[in-house]
Design a protein around this motif. Structure first.
Motif, PDB file in Angstrom:
ATOM      1  N   UNK A  25       1.459  22.956   0.279  1.00 22.70           N
ATOM      2  CA  UNK A  25       0.200  23.167   0.985  1.00 22.70           C
ATOM      3  C   UNK A  25      -0.848  22.277   0.335  1.00 22.70           C
ATOM      4  N   UNK A  26      -0.896  21.015   0.807  1.00 24.91           N
ATOM      5  CA  UNK A  26      -1.806  20.031   0.209  1.00 24.91           C
ATOM      6  C   UNK A  26      -3.205  20.249   0.767  1.00 24.91           C
ATOM      7  N   UNK A  27      -4.215  20.405  -0.120  1.00 23.04           N
ATOM      8  CA  UNK A  27      -5.577  20.674   0.365  1.00 23.04           C
ATOM      9  C   UNK A  27      -6.067  19.577   1.319  1.00 23.04           C
ATOM     10  N   UNK A  28      -5.582  18.319   1.145  1.00 21.28           N
ATOM     11  CA  UNK A  28      -6.047  17.235   2.017  1.00 21.28           C
ATOM     12  C   UNK A  28      -5.245  17.141   3.312  1.00 21.28           C
ATOM     13  N   UNK A  29      -3.908  17.241   3.192  1.00 24.54           N
ATOM     14  CA  UNK A  29      -3.073  16.945   4.351  1.00 24.54           C
ATOM     15  C   UNK A  29      -2.510  18.171   5.045  1.00 24.54           C
ATOM     16  N   UNK A  30      -2.768  19.329   4.500  1.00 22.18           N
ATOM     17  CA  UNK A  30      -2.183  20.537   5.082  1.00 22.18           C
ATOM     18  C   UNK A  30      -0.744  20.713   4.636  1.00 22.18           C
ATOM     19  N   UNK A  31       0.064  21.387   5.470  1.00 26.34           N
ATOM     20  CA  UNK A  31       1.429  21.713   5.074  1.00 26.34           C
ATOM     21  C   UNK A  31       2.326  20.468   5.101  1.00 26.34           C
ATOM     22  N   UNK A  32       2.875  20.098   3.945  1.00 22.52           N
ATOM     23  CA  UNK A  32       3.730  18.910   3.868  1.00 22.52           C
ATOM     24  C   UNK A  32       5.191  19.361   3.783  1.00 22.52           C
ATOM     25  N   UNK A  33       6.057  18.730   4.608  1.00 18.04           N
ATOM     26  CA  UNK A  33       7.471  19.111   4.650  1.00 18.04           C
ATOM     27  C   UNK A  33       8.251  18.408   3.536  1.00 18.04           C
ATOM     28  N   UNK A  34       9.393  18.983   3.133  1.00 13.24           N
ATOM     29  CA  UNK A  34      10.117  18.422   1.987  1.00 13.24           C
ATOM     30  C   UNK A  34      10.608  16.993   2.203  1.00 13.24           C
TER      31      UNK A  34
ATOM     32  N   UNK B 164       0.837  -1.195   0.000  1.00 12.43           N
ATOM     33  CA  UNK B 164       0.000   0.000   0.000  1.00 12.43           C
ATOM     34  C   UNK B 164       0.876   1.250   0.000  1.00 12.43           C
ATOM     35  N   UNK B 165       2.003   1.208   0.729  1.00 13.38           N
ATOM     36  CA  UNK B 165       2.860   2.390   0.799  1.00 13.38           C
ATOM     37  C   UNK B 165       3.548   2.679  -0.526  1.00 13.38           C
ATOM     38  N   UNK B 166       3.883   1.592  -1.254  1.00 16.65           N
ATOM     39  CA  UNK B 166       4.513   1.805  -2.557  1.00 16.65           C
ATOM     40  C   UNK B 166       3.515   2.452  -3.509  1.00 16.65           C
ATOM     41  N   UNK B 167       2.286   1.937  -3.478  1.00 12.70           N
ATOM     42  CA  UNK B 167       1.253   2.526  -4.326  1.00 12.70           C
ATOM     43  C   UNK B 167       1.099   4.006  -3.970  1.00 12.70           C
ATOM     44  N   UNK B 168       1.139   4.255  -2.684  1.00 16.61           N
ATOM     45  CA  UNK B 168       1.012   5.630  -2.205  1.00 16.61           C
ATOM     46  C   UNK B 168       2.100   6.515  -2.820  1.00 16.61           C
ATOM     47  N   UNK B 169       3.314   5.945  -2.881  1.00 21.57           N
ATOM     48  CA  UNK B 169       4.434   6.719  -3.409  1.00 21.57           C
ATOM     49  C   UNK B 169       4.240   7.028  -4.897  1.00 21.57           C
ATOM     50  N   UNK B 170       3.660   6.043  -5.593  1.00 20.42           N
ATOM     51  CA  UNK B 170       3.426   6.272  -7.014  1.00 20.42           C
ATOM     52  C   UNK B 170       2.402   7.373  -7.225  1.00 20.42           C
ATOM     53  N   UNK B 171       1.353   7.365  -6.381  1.00 15.38           N
ATOM     54  CA  UNK B 171       0.349   8.404  -6.556  1.00 15.38           C
ATOM     55  C   UNK B 171       0.911   9.759  -6.112  1.00 15.38           C
ATOM     56  N   UNK B 172       1.930   9.704  -5.237  1.00 16.87           N
ATOM     57  CA  UNK B 172       2.545  10.945  -4.786  1.00 16.87           C
ATOM     58  C   UNK B 172       3.094  11.742  -5.971  1.00 16.87           C
ATOM     59  N   UNK B 173       3.693  11.022  -6.913  1.00 14.19           N
ATOM     60  CA  UNK B 173       4.277  11.696  -8.066  1.00 14.19           C
ATOM     61  C   UNK B 173       3.203  12.480  -8.829  1.00 14.19           C
ATOM     62  N   UNK B 174       2.062  11.818  -9.066  1.00 12.32           N
ATOM     63  CA  UNK B 174       0.974  12.474  -9.787  1.00 12.32           C
ATOM     64  C   UNK B 174       0.480  13.691  -8.999  1.00 12.32           C
ATOM     65  N   UNK B 175       0.338  13.496  -7.692  1.00 10.47           N
ATOM     66  CA  UNK B 175      -0.194  14.602  -6.883  1.00 10.47           C
ATOM     67  C   UNK B 175       0.773  15.774  -6.862  1.00 10.47           C
TER      68      UNK B 175
END
Ligand code: C2E
Ligand code: MG
Ligand code: MG
Length: 749
Positions: A530-539, A484-495
């Motif tokens: 500034x992600x609308x879902x998660x708020x401020x995301x750090x680098x 699930x985390x790997x999939x998450x990482x892949x969607x991270x790129x799109x986001x």
């Protein structure tokens, strides 16, 4: 049978001496020929010769063809065949793609394969040795694409040197315009006998050579050719076999007067017929016996050659040329066999997926030769700690896989993984350099995690990926949620891409302070999302993913522009004084040579002076240091931009290099600052870095100053600049502007 051929020859002789009769009703056939000895020899000013031509002559004679030869380059002949300018092409290797374009004869003329020859002075034994070499190839030759494809699979890219024909391939090797080159085995059998041109063990791409006609031509021509060629091949006495013997055994390239043997045979035959048929038959029997013996010998040679070629192909198919370990295919066979043997028992096995950390950096920084040597050493080390029945294979690149059979508990696999990691702990000598390598290992268990080969591999790979993400040099067992985390990482790129388009990125600024005076002398721009879902995301949560996918390049360009624009705005508002702006640059931004241009563009567009910009580059830039990176750094410096080495002390630095490179400042990593002055080791490191920087006349900026003690210690030991939560956390632009307004100064409170 021989008698029949002989009678036919007599008939042909009679026919050929009455040209007026012969010209009647002959079918005109235009045959494209190109120089491809000994199958076809098409030297200018000479009639074409060779195996393919002998066969064509025989067919023409049977079928009543009036043949005209059209000599041209292979490329031109292909387009002539497309247009129907020629009726037949002699010869062309069959491929599915070509079969879409042309009609092929069903019968093949001969089988052939590619062979790699090398210059005697260049050591090339296996496919991976071609990496970085110059390889002479016949333009649009059949084996050309095949070798390029193979070299890609073996991660051994080379520089092609294109020539027009095989003789030019050998000439290029002999004259050292190429290190190696490709010819086919038929050509090689006759022509590759120069002392400075040596066969390597590399053979590949077995093919069949055919005649071809245009796609929409009347198939009658090819039918006739097929019928006659089949008959020739069925008759051991036919001109076909005579031609093979003649051309494949010949080593001279003297012109061949094709009608001479016919005329001689006819004349001699008439005499013998007239004088003594019995004597002739006796002679035939003797000759045939000798012939049979010769052919048996030839067959023997042919069989041996094929066996050798097959062995080489097996070696290519199942083993890795660099480490001599089984490759992915070899692994699959071993695992299939092991699983089959375990079927019905209660045994378990573990699959360990190993990825060498940072091999790309080593390849980029020290060259592929060093990377290859490292991989060979790593393979030996890994093998040395495995039991005899464990199976190690290399999947290509920096990936290895171990099958650990007969395990009872998962801790057995853990033990093997630990041994593997420990085996890499000591530095590896590559020439005069010592390289510290480490690996990330992912473990999947059979049957606990999966029962199929594919799923086991995927799970072990997922776990390896997680181990790498956690910093490498560790092993991890597969856990379902990791997928699930790997999939998450892949969607991270799109986001992230969307974030860039939708303007969801912003910069925070952290002051850099002169420790002596407490004055703010600069700010470091730090990226936020500034992600609308998660708020401020750090680098930390997205930079490494953006580096993996290359998105860091446009992201980094955005940071440059936005940061320069902000500082320029503060300058216009009279808030900035001598303030510099520090921007973080990923080493990936050096790829493709765009960095210097994007910096110049950002400065030009915003009107910021180059002296106000400082680029922070992590110490790992040393690992990718090559002429291109070096000249980018020099260009930036001559533009007036300042350069600092970020996170100093955490990565790889060559002090020799440091002296030559145009850096202005070192940023001591916060991990060292955290434990000073209490921890003796770190304190020692920091004071050493301070002394080193002084010797190199570089400035030092300490990162992560959180306490008054740290601040005082650093200032008292000659560290000029620092940043950290003690002075200020990174702030949005408007808050930082307020801070600048308040006094333009900040201090250790
Ligand atoms: P860095 O360049 O070393 O930046 C300093 C990091 O240390 C920042 O984390 C900063 O907030 C944090 N820091 C500063 N003072 C203190 C302190 O007193 N204590 C502690 N514990 N931390 C402190 P941040 O903003 O999370 O950035 C992390 C890293 O992300 C940066 O490390 C940098 O490598 C990378 N990064 C940030 N922005 C960019 C960017 O625009 N491009 C690239 N390529 N990398 C960036
Ligand atoms: Mg930084
Ligand atoms: Mg840093």
């Amino acid at each position: 049978m021989a008698t029949r051929t002989f009678l036919k020859a007599c008939l042909f002789w009679l026919v050929s001496i009455s040209p007026a009769w012969a010209a009647q009703d002959l079918v005109p056939v235009r045959i494209g020929v190109f120089d491809n000895p000994p199958i076809v020899t098409a030297a200018p000013g000479r009639l074409p010769e060779g195996i393919a031509i002998d066969v064509i002559r025989s067919v023409a004679e049977r079928e009543g063809w009036n043949v005209t030869y059209v000599p041209d380059s292979f490329d031109n002949l292909l387009s002539r065949l497309d247009k129907g300018d020629i009726d037949l092409l002699a010869v062309i290797a069959y491929s599915d793609e070509r079969a879409q374009r042309f009609q092929f004869s069903k019968e093949s003329l001969i089988s052939n394969w590619g062979m790699v020859f090398r210059n005697a002075g260049v050591p090339i034994d296996s496919l991976p040795d071609l990496k970085g070499k110059r390889v002479a190839l016949m333009r649009s030759g059949t084996h050309t694409q095949a070798l390029i494809e193979l070299s890609r699979q073996f991660d051994a890219p080379f520089t092609p040197v294109y020539v027009d024909n095989f003789p030019q391939v050998l000439a290029a090797i002999a004259e050292r315009r190429a290190d190696a080159g490709v010819v086919n085995r038929v050509f090689a059998a006759v022509h590759a006998h120069q002392p400075d041109v040596v066969a390597t063990g590399i053979v590949f791409n077995p093919i069949f050579v055919h005649y071809a006609a245009p796609k929409h031509a009347n198939p009658a021509l090819l039918h006739a050719l097929d019928r006659d060629l089949a008959a020739l091949r069925a008759d051991p006495d036919s001109i076909y076999y005579a031609s093979l013997r003649r051309w494949l055994e010949a080593s001279s390239t003297e012109p061949y007067v094709w009608w001479l043997p016919w005329a001689a045979a006819a004349g001699g035959g008439l005499l013998i017929l007239a004088l003594a048929i019995a004597g002739f038959l006796r002679y035939q029997v003797r000759r045939q016996t000798g012939e049979l013996q010769r052919r048996a010998d030839m067959l023997q040679v042919e069989i041996r050659q094929r066996e050798e070629a097959q062995q080489h192909l097996n070696q290519l198919a199942y083993f890795d040329g660099l480490t001599k370990l089984p490759n992915r295919e070899g692994f699959r066979i071993a695992l299939d066999q092991t699983l089959a043997a375990m079927h019905g028992t209660h045994e378990r096995l573990a699959l360990l997926f190993i990825d060498i950390d940072r091999l790309k950096n080593i390849n980029d920084g020290l060259g592929h030769g060093a990377g290859d040597l490292l991989l060979q050493q790593v393979a030996l080390r890994l093998q040395s700690v495995l039991r005899a029945h464990d199976h190690l294979s290399r999947f290509g690149g920096d990936e290895f896989v171990v099958i650990v059979s007969e395990i009872v508990r998962s801790s057995d696999a853990e033990l093997v993984a630990t041994r593997l990691l420990n085996s890499l702990a000591m530095p590896i000598d590559i020439g005069s350099t010592q390289i510290y390598s480490s690996a990330s290992v992912g473990i999947a268990l059979y049957p606990d995690d999966a029962t199929s080969v594919e799923a086991l591999l995927k799970h072990a790979d997922t776990a390896m990926y997680q181990a790498k993400e956690q910093g490498g040099n560790r092993f991890l067992f597969y856990q379902a949620q990791q997928t699930a985390r790997v999939v998450e990482r892949l969607t991270l790129d799109t986001r992230l891409r969307q974030a860039l388009e939708r303007d969801e990125l912003l910069l925070h600024y952290q002051p850099i302070v002169e420790l002596g005076s407490g004055r703010i002398v600069g700010v470091e721009a730090l990226l936020r999302w500034d992600d609308p879902d998660q708020g401020l995301v750090m680098p930390g949560a997205f930079i490494s993913a953006a580096e993996d996918t290359g998105l860091i390049v446009p992201l980094g360009e955005w940071v440059l522009e936005a940061g320069c624009e902000q500082l320029r705005a503060w300058q216009k508002q009279g808030r900035a004084g001598q303030l510099t702006l520090a921007v973080n640059i990923s080493t990936r931004q050096f790829e493709g040579g765009r960095l210097v241009k994007s910096v110049a563009q950002a400065l030009a567009r915003t009107g910021l002076a180059a002296e106000c910009l400082e680029l922070e580059i992590t110490e790992n830039v040393m690992l990718i240091m090559n002429d291109e990176v070096r000249s980018a750094l020099d260009s930036l410096r001559s533009m007036g931009v300042r350069l600092s080495l970020d996170d100093f002390g955490t990565g790889y630095s060559s002090l020799g290099y440091l002296k030559q490179l145009p850096f202005h400042a070192l940023k001591v990593d916060q991990s060292f600052v955290r434990r000073i002055p209490g921890e003796a080791g770190d304190t020692q490191i920091v004071t050493t870095i301070l002394a080193l920087a002084k010797g190199l006349e570089m400035q030092v900026i300490a990162e992560g100053i959180e306490t008054r003690e740290q601040y005082d210690f650093l200032r008292d030991h000659g560290c000029e600049f620092g940043q950290g939560y003690l002075m200020s956390r990174p702030q949005p632009a408007d808050r930082l502007a307020e801070l600048l307004d308040r006094k333009g100064m900040t201090g250790p409170a």
